[in-house]
Design an enzyme around this catalytic site. Structure first.
Site: not given
Length: 372
Positions: A175-177, A180
């Site tokens: 996922g995005c979170y 990062a």
């Protein structure tokens, strides 16, 4: 001149023969349309199917005029039989939808790249706890690779080898979170810099595209503009995924925030330092620079510099900045990505390239958009 034209036609015909037939399910959403943009410029892919139940029959270029003159494809429904002819299928769909589609596609031999949460969490019980639905494809879950190439290259190599033997394979993209946050934290944690006790505190900020295409009371322009708010505090579903990636089960305090940005994600990770861990920023930068020395997409900034979301917009890049607060005994690691680039579509294409035996950089922008 005629011979030249015939030669060009032969080259086009040869490319058509060699191209990997590709479909994108959920191609009208933000991640899906970004995938469409990347797939159309990919020299080894032939995009033949783009689906959207809501927009079936609508030309892609009519919904997104950026594609005028680029493609005549029109959206079809998710059950389009042409998907069964695709060698590569991206699933840019909500969770549970991939559970229903992926098993059949893999069984018939396709490479499936899933952008949803359905094949990320390796423990089905954890998936059920956080997503409030049972996992119905546990055998496939056990076989799936985790799609975060910089941290799990061996997992992708494993399914690439299976694909080379003619098997259908599945990648569950991070996922995005988690992308990062984990890229920012993993070098320190894998180097043994994390203390044995204490919480890992993450404050992360995402642009509105991370919430999907449909407007809500939180993401409607009138509510999102000129506003910054925390949401999903202590309950966000990306919590167990980050804990799984970093091996810090039960130690994560994760607070996401919504910012009035179109795209971009900034995650600030506070890591309590073990005794004996580097206590200067310069030493920490050295650890990170060595960890990502061979990475095509992660850039570690020099001491005193911190990343900006605008520096990675429209790309698959991640920028990482680190600083040591020696007085508090904490390492602060900051990661910036484009939430629908490295956080979704571009990372999915990076994973596909690896599984297909292509250069991982194929079709991905070499330079981020310098001015938004």
């Amino acid at each position: 001149m005629q011979l030249g034209a015939l030669g060009m036609r032969a080259m086009r015909d040869r490319r058509a023969i060699m191209s990997i037939t590709t479909g994108i399910v959920g191609a009208a959403g933000f991640a899906g349309v970004e995938l469409t943009r990347v797939a159309l410029r990919h020299p080894d892919l032939q995009l033949t199917v783009v689906t959207s139940n809501e927009l079936a029959g609508v030309r892609v270029a009519d919904e997104y005029p950026a594609f005028l003159g680029v493609t005549d494809l029109a959206y079809t429904t998710h059950d389009d039989p042409k998907l069964d002819e695709c060698e590569l299928v991206f699933l840019a769909v909500p969770h549970t939808a991939a559970l229903a589609m992926a098993p059949r596609l893999v069984a018939r031999g396709a490479v499936v790249i899933d952008l949803s949460a359905d094949f990320r969490l390796k423990d089905p019980a954890v998936y059920e706890q956080w997503y409030k639905t049972p996992h119905t494809a546990t055998d496939l879950l056990a076989q799936a690779a985790f799609g975060l190439p910089e941290l799990f290259p061996d997992d992708l190599a494993r399914v690439a080898a299976r694909r080379a033997q003619g098997e259908g394979v599945l990648v569950g993209c991070a996922g995005c979170y988690p992308t990062a946050t984990s890229l920012a934290a993993a070098p320190a944690i894998r180097a043994g810099m994390l203390a044995d006790a204490g919480a890992v505190v993450v404050d992360a900020i995402s642009g509105v595209t991370g919430a999907g295409k449909k407007a809500t009371a939180r993401t409607h322009y009138c509510f999102a503009d000129e506003n910054l708010e925390a949401y999903g505090v202590a309950t966000h579903r990306h919590t167990p995924e980050i804990e799984q990636i970093l091996g810090i089960e039960g130690r994560l305090v994760f607070t996401p925030h919504l910012a009035p940005l179109n795209r971009g994600l900034l995650s600030t990770v506070n890591i309590p330092l073990a005794s004996g861990a580097p206590r200067t920023t310069e030493e920490a930068v050295e650890v990170y620079s060595e960890f990502y020395r061979n990475s095509a997409f992660v850039r570690v900034l020099p001491a005193g510099k911190m990343p900006k979301t605008s520096s990675v917009a429209g790309s698959n890049y991640a920028h990482i900045g680190v600083a040591v607060n020696d007085r508090a005994g904490v390492l602060i690691a900051v990661g910036a990505i484009d939430n629908i680039g490295k956080g979704a579509a571009d990372q999915a294409m990076q994973c596909a390239n690896i599984v297909l035996g292509l250069p991982e950089t194929r079709a991905l922008e070499p330079v981020a958009v310098p001015v938004g």
